[in-house]
Scaffold this active site. Structure first.
Site, PDB file in Angstrom:
ATOM      1  N   HIS A 269       0.823  -1.231   0.000  1.00 49.25           N
ATOM      2  CA  HIS A 269       0.000   0.000   0.000  1.00 49.25           C
ATOM      3  C   HIS A 269       0.851   1.273   0.000  1.00 49.25           C
ATOM      4  O   HIS A 269       0.906   1.960  -1.009  1.00 49.25           O
ATOM      5  CB  HIS A 269      -1.025   0.046   1.145  1.00 49.25           C
ATOM      6  N   ASP A 320      -5.105  -7.975  -3.666  1.00 46.48           N
ATOM      7  CA  ASP A 320      -5.443  -7.768  -2.255  1.00 46.48           C
ATOM      8  C   ASP A 320      -6.779  -8.388  -1.838  1.00 46.48           C
ATOM      9  O   ASP A 320      -6.854  -9.588  -1.607  1.00 46.48           O
ATOM     10  CB  ASP A 320      -5.393  -6.265  -1.956  1.00 46.48           C
TER      11      ASP A 320
HETATM   12 ZN    ZN Z   1      -3.711  -6.825   2.263  1.00 52.50          ZN
END
Ligand code: ZN
Length: 454
Positions: A269, A320
């Protein structure tokens, strides 16, 4: 030995015409010749290296589409999503995990990913009791990988606490939890689980985040880890505030000062970084594991891609939450987020260069690094992780070289992917995985059972 003939192929030195590529029985790329005659080789229009998907929590695929209702109070953030995830966690069996993971890996392959870094934290039974084999759910993931033929990098997760203050795990988190000692045993059991898989399989470690792992344990893992190290970092503003209050530094600054991230690391991220943090972290050689579709879905924020790439930073993309598995769309979402923020166009391209090409090159190289895979390039000796695009697609008529990538990324979608090889395993043919029907049917059954149970 399989022999491919590509009208056009993206080699490390650039585009080449009439390229003959040998795939050896071990799944590697053998001899490569340009300006070759097609002969009896299997003919494809455009041949590309296939990137790795660097970040996935496969089980979350079963929740896709169910968390788009607003919570009862004020601004929604994680609320509906987390509540739903916890209800799911009370229901998921090992068989469910296997069926969902197979679906995820199949969709990854059909999208053009040859490999998957599975950030695996769903370790225990509902209620939190470990299975007799600590790595029982990892076995299910490995079995899915054998079924789908994807290249697996298994990343067993250490997840100890419910927050930076080291509070105990909440009821919804108890299937994830390990003490440091238990994690070492889990890691060993995971290595055993992955042992029957093909030689391109890799294993790393994943300290979950600064919220879930104690600083000393994280330093220890960083020091002793053999393979790649993956960790969530600086995803949401409340996480930044929590870490800053407890440790006196923002997450990225704390990492730089305490864990010396390097090329072994993939930090997931990194949506919340100051400009200085962006430059310093980019210079370490660590990969930023970006998940643009999930980050948009969860309202995380916008990664500073322009500054990161200008600073020499490396990137990979991952799906994800697996709310949607789409390689071209991850790249498009990444670029479009930059355009909306900066009110400009072609933000991530080099001057005079193609945006699709820049992004594709970057995620091929960064993805391979992040999952410790000898891939991401069409070169002799590398794994044969390859994508062929559909030469009969009208949208590609007359398009050449980088225009093909820009058309795929910005104008069309992954239906342009006709064939995918993972370490030479030809799993996607004419746009469909070889086991598409069986894997989809098993997933549908699982989803129906889960939907009625939650
Ligand atoms: Zn994750």
């Amino acid at each position: 030995m399989t022999i491919l003939h590509a009208d056009s192929a993206l080699l490390p030195e650039g585009w080449a015409r009439d390229v003959r590529v040998e795939i050896t029985p071990s799944g590697h790329i053998g001899h490569i010749a340009t300006d070759a005659a097609p002969g009896t080789a299997m003919r494809v229009a455009t041949l590309l290296p296939a990137p790795a998907n660097v970040h996935s929590h496969a089980f979350q695929r079963a929740m896709a589409g169910l968390s788009e209702t607003r919570g009862p109070q004020g601004r929604d953030s994680f609320w509906t999503w987390r509540q739903l995830m916890f209800r799911f966690l009370d229901q998921l069996t090992v068989e469910d995990i296997r069926a969902i993971t197979a679906m995820v890996q199949m969709e990854m392959l059909e999208a053009g990913y040859a490999a998957s870094g599975e950030f695996h934290y769903l370790h225990h039974q509902p209620g939190g009791t470990p299975y007799d084999n600590l790595a029982e759910t990892a076995v299910a993931i490995c079995e899915a990988a054998q079924m789908t033929g994807i290249g697996l990098t298994l990343l067993p997760v250490h997840y100890q606490f419910g927050g930076v203050d080291q509070r105990p795990l909440a009821p919804g988190q108890i299937r994830f939890g390990t003490t440091p000692d238990q994690f070492l045993k889990l890691l060993e059991a995971s290595q055993k689980a992955a042992a029957p898989l093909p030689a391109d399989t890799a294993i790393g470690v994943a300290p979950h985040s600064l919220r879930a792992v104690a600083p000393d344990t994280l330093r220890e893992i960083a020091k002793t880890a053999q393979g790649p190290v993956h960790m969530h970092l600086a995803e949401q503003v409340p996480e930044v505030d929590e870490v800053e209050a407890a440790y006196g530094a923002r997450p990225v600054t704390w990492m730089l000062e305490n864990c010396t991230p390097d090329a072994r690391w993939c930090l997931i991220h990194c949506t919340q970084m100051t400009p200085e943090e962006t430059q310093l972290l980019a210079a370490t050689g660590a990969v930023a594991g970006l998940c643009p579709i999930t980050e948009a879905s969860l309202g995380d924020g916008i990664f500073d891609g322009a500054r990161w790439l200008e600073s020499g930073g490396r990137i990979g993309v991952g799906s994800d939450s697996n709310i949607r598995i789409a390689l071209s769309e991850e790249l498009r979402q990444l670029e479009y987020s930059q355009r909306l923020r900066d009110r400009g166009r072609a933000i991530l391209a080099k001057p005079g260069g193609s945006t699709g090409r820049r992004l594709f090159d970057a995620v091929c190289a960064g993805g391979a690094q992040a999952v410790a895979r000898n891939s991401g390039r069409i070169a002799t000796g590398a794994l044969a992780d390859l994508i062929a695009l559909d030469g009969s697609a009208p949208d590609l008529a007359g398009r050449s070289e980088d225009q093909v990538l820009d058309t795929w990324v910005f104008a069309r979608d992954d239906r342009l992917v006709s064939d995918v090889w993972s370490a030479g395993r030809h799993m996607v043919q004419q746009g469909r995985h070889k086991q598409h029907e069986a894997i989809s049917a098993a997933f549908g059954k699982t989803l129906a059972r889960l939907s009625s149970a939650i």
